[in-house]
Design a protein around this motif. Structure first.
Motif, PDB file in Angstrom:
ATOM      1  N   LEU A 278     -32.515 -17.669 -16.718  1.00 18.25           N
ATOM      2  CA  LEU A 278     -31.375 -17.448 -16.613  1.00 18.25           C
ATOM      3  C   LEU A 278     -31.111 -16.665 -15.336  1.00 18.25           C
ATOM      4  O   LEU A 278     -31.958 -15.743 -14.958  1.00 18.25           O
ATOM      5  N   LEU A 279     -29.973 -17.119 -14.649  1.00 23.14           N
ATOM      6  CA  LEU A 279     -29.394 -16.111 -13.509  1.00 23.14           C
ATOM      7  C   LEU A 279     -28.328 -15.545 -13.826  1.00 23.14           C
ATOM      8  O   LEU A 279     -27.251 -16.146 -13.957  1.00 23.14           O
ATOM      9  N   LEU A 280     -28.148 -14.351 -14.016  1.00 22.83           N
ATOM     10  CA  LEU A 280     -26.999 -13.664 -14.164  1.00 22.83           C
ATOM     11  C   LEU A 280     -26.374 -12.491 -12.993  1.00 22.83           C
ATOM     12  O   LEU A 280     -27.284 -11.790 -12.570  1.00 22.83           O
ATOM     13  N   ARG A 281     -25.320 -12.887 -12.322  1.00 17.10           N
ATOM     14  CA  ARG A 281     -24.791 -12.343 -11.282  1.00 17.10           C
ATOM     15  C   ARG A 281     -23.601 -11.518 -11.709  1.00 17.10           C
ATOM     16  O   ARG A 281     -22.802 -12.179 -11.985  1.00 17.10           O
ATOM     17  N   VAL A 282     -23.742 -10.276 -11.469  1.00 25.89           N
ATOM     18  CA  VAL A 282     -22.477  -9.271 -11.543  1.00 25.89           C
ATOM     19  C   VAL A 282     -22.229  -8.679 -10.581  1.00 25.89           C
ATOM     20  O   VAL A 282     -22.696  -8.000  -9.764  1.00 25.89           O
ATOM     21  N   THR A 283     -20.650  -8.743 -10.138  1.00 27.76           N
ATOM     22  CA  THR A 283     -20.278  -8.122  -8.850  1.00 27.76           C
ATOM     23  C   THR A 283     -19.984  -6.793  -9.094  1.00 27.76           C
ATOM     24  O   THR A 283     -19.561  -6.455 -10.339  1.00 27.76           O
ATOM     25  N   ALA A 284     -19.653  -6.022  -7.964  1.00 27.92           N
ATOM     26  CA  ALA A 284     -19.135  -4.811  -8.056  1.00 27.92           C
ATOM     27  C   ALA A 284     -17.705  -4.639  -8.765  1.00 27.92           C
ATOM     28  O   ALA A 284     -17.184  -3.686  -9.151  1.00 27.92           O
ATOM     29  N   GLU A 285     -17.150  -5.744  -8.600  1.00 28.21           N
ATOM     30  CA  GLU A 285     -15.707  -5.933  -8.990  1.00 28.21           C
ATOM     31  C   GLU A 285     -15.685  -6.412 -10.457  1.00 28.21           C
ATOM     32  O   GLU A 285     -14.443  -6.247 -11.182  1.00 28.21           O
ATOM     33  N   GLY A 286     -16.647  -6.637 -10.966  1.00 30.09           N
ATOM     34  CA  GLY A 286     -16.892  -6.960 -12.517  1.00 30.09           C
ATOM     35  C   GLY A 286     -16.768  -8.436 -12.866  1.00 30.09           C
ATOM     36  O   GLY A 286     -16.977  -8.879 -14.008  1.00 30.09           O
ATOM     37  N   ALA A 287     -16.712  -9.144 -11.720  1.00 34.90           N
ATOM     38  CA  ALA A 287     -17.058 -10.893 -12.058  1.00 34.90           C
ATOM     39  C   ALA A 287     -18.546 -11.177 -12.384  1.00 34.90           C
ATOM     40  O   ALA A 287     -19.390 -10.540 -11.915  1.00 34.90           O
ATOM     41  N   CYS A 288     -18.562 -12.158 -13.127  1.00 38.71           N
ATOM     42  CA  CYS A 288     -19.874 -12.641 -13.870  1.00 38.71           C
ATOM     43  C   CYS A 288     -19.975 -14.017 -13.488  1.00 38.71           C
ATOM     44  O   CYS A 288     -19.052 -14.842 -13.624  1.00 38.71           O
ATOM     45  N   ASP A 289     -21.353 -14.492 -13.259  1.00 37.01           N
ATOM     46  CA  ASP A 289     -21.634 -15.916 -13.162  1.00 37.01           C
ATOM     47  C   ASP A 289     -23.027 -16.022 -13.764  1.00 37.01           C
ATOM     48  O   ASP A 289     -23.812 -15.328 -13.530  1.00 37.01           O
ATOM     49  N   VAL A 290     -23.307 -16.944 -14.603  1.00 37.84           N
ATOM     50  CA  VAL A 290     -24.385 -17.248 -15.279  1.00 37.84           C
ATOM     51  C   VAL A 290     -24.680 -18.700 -15.090  1.00 37.84           C
ATOM     52  O   VAL A 290     -23.985 -19.864 -15.261  1.00 37.84           O
ATOM     53  N   ARG A 291     -26.110 -18.957 -15.019  1.00 37.22           N
ATOM     54  CA  ARG A 291     -26.721 -20.411 -14.703  1.00 37.22           C
ATOM     55  C   ARG A 291     -27.796 -20.220 -15.519  1.00 37.22           C
ATOM     56  O   ARG A 291     -28.763 -19.393 -15.336  1.00 37.22           O
ATOM     57  N   PHE A 292     -28.105 -21.441 -16.014  1.00 32.49           N
ATOM     58  CA  PHE A 292     -29.172 -21.534 -16.928  1.00 32.49           C
ATOM     59  C   PHE A 292     -30.022 -22.634 -16.211  1.00 32.49           C
ATOM     60  O   PHE A 292     -29.911 -23.438 -15.504  1.00 32.49           O
ATOM     61  N   ASN A 293     -31.352 -22.200 -16.469  1.00 35.50           N
ATOM     62  CA  ASN A 293     -32.582 -23.334 -15.916  1.00 35.50           C
ATOM     63  C   ASN A 293     -33.094 -24.004 -17.416  1.00 35.50           C
ATOM     64  O   ASN A 293     -33.896 -23.174 -17.905  1.00 35.50           O
ATOM     65  N   TYR A 294     -33.002 -25.232 -17.118  1.00 37.57           N
ATOM     66  CA  TYR A 294     -33.557 -26.197 -18.361  1.00 37.57           C
ATOM     67  C   TYR A 294     -34.858 -26.659 -18.168  1.00 37.57           C
ATOM     68  O   TYR A 294     -35.201 -27.332 -19.010  1.00 37.57           O
ATOM     69  N   GLU A 295     -35.728 -26.138 -17.090  1.00 35.13           N
ATOM     70  CA  GLU A 295     -36.877 -26.770 -16.870  1.00 35.13           C
ATOM     71  C   GLU A 295     -37.762 -25.591 -17.485  1.00 35.13           C
ATOM     72  O   GLU A 295     -38.084 -24.512 -17.050  1.00 35.13           O
ATOM     73  N   PRO A 296     -38.787 -26.123 -18.283  1.00 37.10           N
ATOM     74  CA  PRO A 296     -39.784 -25.300 -19.029  1.00 37.10           C
ATOM     75  C   PRO A 296     -40.657 -24.795 -17.972  1.00 37.10           C
ATOM     76  O   PRO A 296     -41.201 -23.529 -18.185  1.00 37.10           O
ATOM     77  N   SER A 297     -40.970 -25.383 -16.998  1.00 37.90           N
ATOM     78  CA  SER A 297     -42.055 -24.956 -15.890  1.00 37.90           C
ATOM     79  C   SER A 297     -41.583 -23.699 -15.108  1.00 37.90           C
ATOM     80  O   SER A 297     -42.361 -23.330 -14.262  1.00 37.90           O
ATOM     81  N   CYS A 298     -40.216 -23.434 -15.172  1.00 43.27           N
ATOM     82  CA  CYS A 298     -39.645 -22.268 -14.417  1.00 43.27           C
ATOM     83  C   CYS A 298     -40.532 -21.010 -14.641  1.00 43.27           C
ATOM     84  O   CYS A 298     -40.529 -20.130 -13.885  1.00 43.27           O
ATOM     85  N   THR A 299     -41.201 -20.887 -15.835  1.00 46.11           N
ATOM     86  CA  THR A 299     -42.033 -19.932 -16.181  1.00 46.11           C
ATOM     87  C   THR A 299     -43.420 -19.662 -15.544  1.00 46.11           C
ATOM     88  O   THR A 299     -44.225 -18.635 -15.459  1.00 46.11           O
ATOM     89  N   ASP A 300     -43.576 -20.787 -14.761  1.00 40.33           N
ATOM     90  CA  ASP A 300     -44.918 -20.739 -14.219  1.00 40.33           C
ATOM     91  C   ASP A 300     -44.969 -20.573 -12.614  1.00 40.33           C
ATOM     92  O   ASP A 300     -45.932 -20.838 -11.838  1.00 40.33           O
ATOM     93  N   ASP A 301     -43.746 -20.101 -12.116  1.00 39.56           N
ATOM     94  CA  ASP A 301     -43.452 -19.886 -10.756  1.00 39.56           C
ATOM     95  C   ASP A 301     -44.477 -18.446 -10.453  1.00 39.56           C
ATOM     96  O   ASP A 301     -43.901 -17.253 -10.726  1.00 39.56           O
ATOM     97  N   GLU A 302     -45.499 -18.624  -9.603  1.00 42.05           N
ATOM     98  CA  GLU A 302     -46.035 -17.625  -9.317  1.00 42.05           C
ATOM     99  C   GLU A 302     -45.807 -16.576  -8.263  1.00 42.05           C
ATOM    100  O   GLU A 302     -45.924 -15.615  -8.030  1.00 42.05           O
ATOM    101  N   SER A 303     -44.688 -17.180  -7.641  1.00 43.45           N
ATOM    102  CA  SER A 303     -44.097 -16.332  -6.519  1.00 43.45           C
ATOM    103  C   SER A 303     -42.783 -15.487  -7.138  1.00 43.45           C
ATOM    104  O   SER A 303     -41.929 -15.052  -6.254  1.00 43.45           O
TER     105      SER A 303
END
Length: 121
Positions: free
Chosen positions: A92-117
């Motif tokens: 999940l990538l949730l971006r909230v601006t100082a003006e109150g706007a929001c953008d949400v993006r989902f990652n459907y790849e199970p391996s995203c939890t394996d990112d060592e960096s």
């Protein structure tokens, strides 16, 4: 397949999470900020949640803020509300601006939890 009930349940948690993220950026940022970005990854293997919050500043720099306990509780509830099957998301990538706007993006790849960096950026 994700249902309307799944979407409504997730949206409720996302709205609360965005409000907590906005408040944290307001209170913890020592200067003005453009946006706060929460990156969270949910592992089905061990049930863990990795998360980080970065604050984008007007001069182009990026800072870090702590995730309040209330936000952690919202992340746990949101993780439990994820749909199953092919519509299940793991990041999940949730971006909230100082003006109150929001953008949400989902990652459907199970391996995203394996990112060592993950915490390096």
């Amino acid at each position: 397949m994700a249902t309307l009930e799944d979407a409504e349940r997730q949206n409720s948690h996302l709205r609360s999470l965005a409000a907590v993220l906005f408040a944290a950026a307001e209170s913890e940022s020592s200067s003005s900020w453009i946006a706060a970005v929460l990156d969270a990854r949910f592992s089905d293997q061990d049930g863990s949640i990795m998360d980080k919050v970065r604050v984008e500043k007007p001069d182009g720099s990026v800072g870090s803020i702590s995730l309040p306990t209330e936000a952690t509780l919202q992340l746990i509830a949101l993780g439990d509300a994820r749909p199953s099957g092919q519509d299940r998301w793991y990041g999940l990538l949730l971006r909230v601006t100082a003006e109150g706007a929001c953008d949400v993006r989902f990652n459907y790849e199970p391996s995203c939890t394996d990112d060592e960096s993950f915490y390096a950026s």
